[in-house]
Design a protein around this motif. Structure first.
Motif, PDB file in Angstrom:
ATOM      1  N   ILE A  55       0.891  -1.164   0.000  1.00 44.92           N
ATOM      2  CA  ILE A  55       0.000   0.000   0.000  1.00 44.92           C
ATOM      3  C   ILE A  55       0.927   1.212   0.000  1.00 44.92           C
ATOM      4  CG2 ILE A  55      -1.885   1.189   1.183  1.00 44.92           C
ATOM      5  CD1 ILE A  55      -2.636  -1.661   0.476  1.00 44.92           C
ATOM      6  N   TRP A  56       0.674   2.189  -0.869  1.00 47.98           N
ATOM      7  CA  TRP A  56       1.561   3.333  -0.953  1.00 47.98           C
ATOM      8  C   TRP A  56       0.777   4.572  -1.317  1.00 47.98           C
ATOM      9  CZ3 TRP A  56       0.978  -0.334  -4.641  1.00 47.98           C
ATOM     10  CH2 TRP A  56       0.649   0.086  -5.927  1.00 47.98           C
ATOM     11  N   GLY A  57       1.435   5.718  -1.156  1.00 44.54           N
ATOM     12  CA  GLY A  57       0.800   6.979  -1.506  1.00 44.54           C
ATOM     13  C   GLY A  57       1.682   8.152  -1.137  1.00 44.54           C
ATOM     14  N   THR A  58       1.050   9.300  -0.936  1.00 42.31           N
ATOM     15  CA  THR A  58       1.767  10.519  -0.556  1.00 42.31           C
ATOM     16  C   THR A  58       1.056  11.186   0.610  1.00 42.31           C
ATOM     17  OG1 THR A  58       0.528  11.827  -2.166  1.00 42.31           O
ATOM     18  CG2 THR A  58       2.662  10.961  -2.882  1.00 42.31           C
ATOM     19  N   ALA A  59       1.827  11.941   1.374  1.00 38.84           N
ATOM     20  CA  ALA A  59       1.305  12.719   2.504  1.00 38.84           C
ATOM     21  C   ALA A  59       2.324  13.816   2.797  1.00 38.84           C
ATOM     22  CB  ALA A  59       1.070  11.830   3.713  1.00 38.84           C
ATOM     23  N   THR A  60       2.107  14.547   3.841  1.00 43.98           N
ATOM     24  CA  THR A  60       3.029  15.603   4.235  1.00 43.98           C
ATOM     25  C   THR A  60       4.410  15.018   4.501  1.00 43.98           C
ATOM     26  OG1 THR A  60       1.189  16.797   5.235  1.00 43.98           O
ATOM     27  CG2 THR A  60       3.403  17.478   5.871  1.00 43.98           C
ATOM     28  N   PRO A  61       5.462  15.575   3.917  1.00 47.07           N
ATOM     29  CA  PRO A  61       6.817  15.055   4.166  1.00 47.07           C
ATOM     30  C   PRO A  61       7.146  15.016   5.662  1.00 47.07           C
ATOM     31  CG  PRO A  61       6.858  16.617   2.360  1.00 47.07           C
ATOM     32  CD  PRO A  61       5.480  16.686   2.962  1.00 47.07           C
ATOM     33  N   GLY A  82      -7.756  -5.446  11.482  1.00 47.32           N
ATOM     34  CA  GLY A  82      -7.055  -5.508  12.758  1.00 47.32           C
ATOM     35  C   GLY A  82      -5.542  -5.543  12.654  1.00 47.32           C
ATOM     36  N   ARG A  83      -5.023  -5.601  11.442  1.00 47.19           N
ATOM     37  CA  ARG A  83      -3.571  -5.575  11.240  1.00 47.19           C
ATOM     38  C   ARG A  83      -3.175  -4.141  10.929  1.00 47.19           C
ATOM     39  NH1 ARG A  83      -5.697  -9.845   8.394  1.00 47.19           N
ATOM     40  NH2 ARG A  83      -5.074 -11.904   9.105  1.00 47.19           N
ATOM     41  N   GLN A  84      -2.200  -3.638  11.672  1.00 47.18           N
ATOM     42  CA  GLN A  84      -1.797  -2.248  11.489  1.00 47.18           C
ATOM     43  C   GLN A  84      -0.308  -2.155  11.206  1.00 47.18           C
ATOM     44  OE1 GLN A  84      -3.319   0.503  14.350  1.00 47.18           O
ATOM     45  NE2 GLN A  84      -1.795   2.036  13.884  1.00 47.18           N
ATOM     46  N   ALA A 119      10.132  13.651   0.078  1.00 49.44           N
ATOM     47  CA  ALA A 119       9.230  13.972  -1.040  1.00 49.44           C
ATOM     48  C   ALA A 119       7.768  13.723  -0.665  1.00 49.44           C
ATOM     49  CB  ALA A 119       9.599  13.144  -2.267  1.00 49.44           C
ATOM     50  N   GLY A 120       7.517  13.201   0.532  1.00 51.58           N
ATOM     51  CA  GLY A 120       6.149  12.934   0.968  1.00 51.58           C
ATOM     52  C   GLY A 120       5.637  11.569   0.576  1.00 51.58           C
ATOM     53  N   ARG A 121       6.495  10.702   0.055  1.00 53.11           N
ATOM     54  CA  ARG A 121       6.064   9.367  -0.368  1.00 53.11           C
ATOM     55  C   ARG A 121       6.186   8.382   0.787  1.00 53.11           C
ATOM     56  NH1 ARG A 121       9.373  10.071  -5.728  1.00 53.11           N
ATOM     57  NH2 ARG A 121       7.840  11.225  -6.907  1.00 53.11           N
ATOM     58  N   TRP A 122       5.274   7.405   0.816  1.00 48.06           N
ATOM     59  CA  TRP A 122       5.304   6.371   1.842  1.00 48.06           C
ATOM     60  C   TRP A 122       4.899   5.034   1.234  1.00 48.06           C
ATOM     61  CZ3 TRP A 122       0.667   3.968   2.585  1.00 48.06           C
ATOM     62  CH2 TRP A 122      -0.465   4.658   2.154  1.00 48.06           C
ATOM     63  N   HIS A 123       5.259   3.943   1.937  1.00 50.06           N
ATOM     64  CA  HIS A 123       4.982   2.591   1.460  1.00 50.06           C
ATOM     65  C   HIS A 123       4.958   1.653   2.662  1.00 50.06           C
ATOM     66  CE1 HIS A 123       6.464  -1.389  -0.008  1.00 50.06           C
ATOM     67  NE2 HIS A 123       5.462  -1.195  -0.850  1.00 50.06           N
ATOM     68  N   VAL A 124       3.909   0.831   2.765  1.00 53.29           N
ATOM     69  CA  VAL A 124       3.842  -0.210   3.794  1.00 53.29           C
ATOM     70  C   VAL A 124       3.417  -1.514   3.136  1.00 53.29           C
ATOM     71  CG1 VAL A 124       3.318   1.330   5.732  1.00 53.29           C
ATOM     72  CG2 VAL A 124       1.445   0.340   4.433  1.00 53.29           C
ATOM     73  N   ARG A 125       3.717  -2.623   3.810  1.00 52.54           N
ATOM     74  CA  ARG A 125       3.258  -3.944   3.381  1.00 52.54           C
ATOM     75  C   ARG A 125       2.424  -4.490   4.526  1.00 52.54           C
ATOM     76  NH1 ARG A 125       5.386  -6.321  -0.963  1.00 52.54           N
ATOM     77  NH2 ARG A 125       5.373  -8.401  -0.097  1.00 52.54           N
ATOM     78  N   ILE A 126       1.183  -4.852   4.213  1.00 50.49           N
ATOM     79  CA  ILE A 126       0.269  -5.343   5.234  1.00 50.49           C
ATOM     80  C   ILE A 126      -0.254  -6.715   4.818  1.00 50.49           C
ATOM     81  CG2 ILE A 126      -1.788  -4.217   4.307  1.00 50.49           C
ATOM     82  CD1 ILE A 126      -2.408  -3.429   7.260  1.00 50.49           C
ATOM     83  N   SER A 127      -0.251  -7.674   5.746  1.00 49.77           N
ATOM     84  CA  SER A 127      -0.681  -9.030   5.396  1.00 49.77           C
ATOM     85  C   SER A 127      -2.203  -9.102   5.338  1.00 49.77           C
ATOM     86  CB  SER A 127      -0.118 -10.046   6.385  1.00 49.77           C
ATOM     87  OG  SER A 127      -0.494  -9.715   7.692  1.00 49.77           O
ATOM     88  N   THR A 128      -2.689  -9.935   4.418  1.00 51.79           N
ATOM     89  CA  THR A 128      -4.129  -9.991   4.152  1.00 51.79           C
ATOM     90  C   THR A 128      -4.841 -11.119   4.877  1.00 51.79           C
ATOM     91  OG1 THR A 128      -3.700 -11.340   2.200  1.00 51.79           O
ATOM     92  CG2 THR A 128      -3.884  -8.959   1.875  1.00 51.79           C
TER      93      THR A 128
END
Length: 123
Positions: free
Chosen positions: A42-48, A58-60, A68-77
């Motif tokens: 899951i990825w996107g942009t937000a305030t740097p 329930g998984r966080q 640059a304000g970019r972010w990326h996480v991996r979350i199990s399904t």
């Protein structure tokens, strides 16, 4: 006088320039399906420099944005199921909720006429 007007204008709009809206690409939308038993990206942009939290069933996971304000996480399904759940992304006071996200098999098929298959051919 003109120089003073430019400086005042920049000072007034600097909070707007300094903050960025939490956003995800259009590939993430309501009613999407995530691959079962995988850690999906899951990825996107937000305030740097801000903290971003992703919550699904329930998984966080959380991370900080880069300069640059970019972010990326991996979350199990987890296992496949027919119950839609909300995928919630939060950064500061901003929240994006993607509704009715299913977990199951995801297949990607591409081609031209060789991908055509009529259901009347199925016994």
């Amino acid at each position: 006088m003109q120089r003073l007007l430019i400086i005042v204008t920049l000072c007034l709009f600097s909070p707007v320039i300094a903050s960025a809206e939490l956003a995800l690409p259009n590939v993430f939308s309501d009613h999407m399906v995530l691959q079962r038993e995988q850690a999906v990206s899951i990825w996107g942009t937000a305030t740097p420099g801000s903290r971003v939290k992703a919550n699904f069933k329930g998984r966080q996971k959380s991370t900080d944005t880069n300069t640059a304000g970019r972010w990326h996480v991996r979350i199990s399904t987890g296992k496949a199921d027919g119950q839609g759940a909300a995928l919630t992304i939060q950064s500061g006071s901003q929240t994006v909720v993607i509704e009715d996200v299913l977990v199951g098999e995801v297949w990607l098929a591409s081609g031209q006429s060789n991908m055509v298959f009529s259901m009347n051919r199925v016994p």
